[in-house]
Design a protein around this motif. Structure first.
Motif, short mmCIF file in Angstrom:
data_model
loop_
_atom_site.label_atom_id
_atom_site.label_comp_id
_atom_site.label_asym_id
_atom_site.label_seq_id
_atom_site.Cartn_x
_atom_site.Cartn_y
_atom_site.Cartn_z
N ASP A 24 19.34 22.20 47.02
CA ASP A 24 19.98 23.52 47.04
C ASP A 24 21.42 23.48 47.54
O ASP A 24 22.29 24.17 47.02
CB ASP A 24 19.17 24.48 47.91
CG ASP A 24 17.85 24.87 47.27
OD1 ASP A 24 17.76 24.83 46.04
OD2 ASP A 24 16.90 25.20 48.02
N CYS A 25 21.65 22.68 48.59
CA CYS A 25 22.97 22.66 49.24
C CYS A 25 23.52 21.24 49.25
O CYS A 25 22.76 20.27 49.40
CB CYS A 25 22.88 23.19 50.67
SG CYS A 25 22.18 24.86 50.80
N TYR A 109 28.33 34.50 44.92
CA TYR A 109 28.49 34.43 46.37
C TYR A 109 28.39 35.82 46.99
O TYR A 109 28.71 36.82 46.35
CB TYR A 109 29.87 33.85 46.73
CG TYR A 109 30.24 32.59 46.00
CD1 TYR A 109 29.65 31.37 46.33
CD2 TYR A 109 31.20 32.59 44.99
CE1 TYR A 109 29.99 30.21 45.66
CE2 TYR A 109 31.55 31.44 44.32
CZ TYR A 109 30.94 30.23 44.66
OH TYR A 109 31.29 29.09 44.00
N THR A 110 27.98 35.86 48.23
CA THR A 110 28.08 37.07 49.04
C THR A 110 29.00 36.76 50.21
O THR A 110 29.05 35.63 50.70
CB THR A 110 26.71 37.53 49.56
OG1 THR A 110 26.12 36.48 50.34
CG2 THR A 110 25.78 37.88 48.42
N THR A 125 31.88 34.53 56.85
CA THR A 125 30.83 33.64 56.35
C THR A 125 30.52 34.00 54.90
O THR A 125 30.28 35.17 54.58
CB THR A 125 29.55 33.76 57.20
OG1 THR A 125 29.85 33.40 58.55
CG2 THR A 125 28.46 32.84 56.65
N THR A 127 28.01 33.09 51.61
CA THR A 127 26.70 32.53 51.28
C THR A 127 26.54 32.48 49.77
O THR A 127 26.91 33.42 49.07
CB THR A 127 25.57 33.40 51.88
OG1 THR A 127 25.79 33.53 53.29
CG2 THR A 127 24.20 32.77 51.63
N ASP A 128 26.02 31.34 49.26
CA ASP A 128 25.85 31.23 47.81
C ASP A 128 24.44 31.63 47.40
O ASP A 128 23.63 32.08 48.22
CB ASP A 128 26.22 29.82 47.31
CG ASP A 128 25.19 28.76 47.67
OD1 ASP A 128 24.18 29.07 48.32
OD2 ASP A 128 25.40 27.59 47.27
N ALA A 129 24.15 31.48 46.11
CA ALA A 129 22.87 31.94 45.56
C ALA A 129 21.68 31.17 46.13
O ALA A 129 20.55 31.67 46.09
CB ALA A 129 22.90 31.82 44.04
N ASN A 130 21.92 29.97 46.67
CA ASN A 130 20.83 29.18 47.22
C ASN A 130 20.67 29.34 48.72
O ASN A 130 19.87 28.65 49.35
CB ASN A 130 21.04 27.69 46.90
CG ASN A 130 20.85 27.39 45.43
OD1 ASN A 130 20.16 28.11 44.73
ND2 ASN A 130 21.45 26.31 44.95
N GLY A 131 21.49 30.24 49.32
CA GLY A 131 21.41 30.44 50.76
C GLY A 131 22.26 29.49 51.56
O GLY A 131 22.19 29.48 52.80
N CYS A 132 23.07 28.67 50.88
CA CYS A 132 23.98 27.78 51.59
C CYS A 132 25.17 28.61 52.08
O CYS A 132 25.58 29.56 51.42
CB CYS A 132 24.47 26.67 50.68
SG CYS A 132 23.15 25.88 49.72
N SER A 133 25.72 28.25 53.23
CA SER A 133 26.79 29.06 53.79
C SER A 133 27.96 28.20 54.25
O SER A 133 27.80 27.01 54.54
CB SER A 133 26.28 29.91 54.96
OG SER A 133 25.80 29.08 56.01
#
Length: 199
Positions: A24-25, A109-110, A125, A127-133
């Motif tokens: 994921d990351c 991204y958020t 911060t 965060t991408d679609a996989n929850g990586c930040s």
């Protein structure tokens, strides 16, 4: 003449399959599940293996020492990088827009966008679609407070005039509205404007 027929059998081929959970990351790991069919008896070399990005070959062996193998390449997303850029605060006590962007990782991204902020240091911060930040920081500065001053020696004689010196400190030079003004008795308001339009 005489003839005889005999059938020679062989085990099924060992077919190896590899399933990956994916990474994921960037810098993470994936679980690889190795399974196999065919061969003779118990198979060794199957199971679940935790790996980082790369190319891997797994060999499965049956009870007769026969083997089968499969290769898999495990990929990972590019590193998630967050960046922040800020406009300048023009006047003391004002605000500026901070634009937060991101690259790498897995879109969408958020945490990106434009944010209005006063002077100070801010951490954002993303965060991408996989929850990586990933985080980024920016410091907003502002001009010093602009203060206007007048210097007036007073009028010596009734009906006379005085020279009023108007000057300023702070803000962003150069200023307009400063100088020496000759005036008669009365109350006067002087507005000084700096290079950024602050008054």
């Amino acid at each position: 003449t005489s003839s005889v027929t005999h059938t020679v059998n062989e085990p099924a081929a060992i077919n190896v399959s590899i399933a990956s959970s994916g990474i994921d990351c960037n810098g993470g790991t994936a679980n690889l599940t190795v399974t196999a069919t065919g061969g003779t008896g118990a198979l060794t070399g199957t199971g679940t293996f935790n790996v980082s990005a790369g190319t891997y070959t797994y060999t499965v062996t049956d009870a007769n020492g026969c083997t089968g193998s499969a290769t898999i390449t495990v990929t990972e997303p590019a590193p998630l990088v967050a960046s922040a850029s800020a406009a300048s605060i023009l006047c003391f006590g004002g605000t500026a827009d901070v634009t937060v962007t991101a690259t790498g990782g897995t879109a969408p991204y958020t945490g990106t966008g434009t944010f209005n902020a006063a002077a100070g240091t801010y951490t954002y911060t993303v965060t991408d679609a996989n929850g990586c930040s990933a985080t980024t920081s920016v410091t907003l500065t502002q001009p010093t407070l602009m203060t206007a001053y007048v210097s007036c020696p007073g009028i010596t004689c009734n009906g006379g005039t005085a020279d009023i010196a108007v000057f300023a400190f702070g803000g962003t030079a150069p200023y307009t509205g400063i100088g020496v003004f000759s005036v008669g008795a009365g109350t006067y308001t002087y507005v000084i404007t700096d290079a950024n339009g602050c008054t």
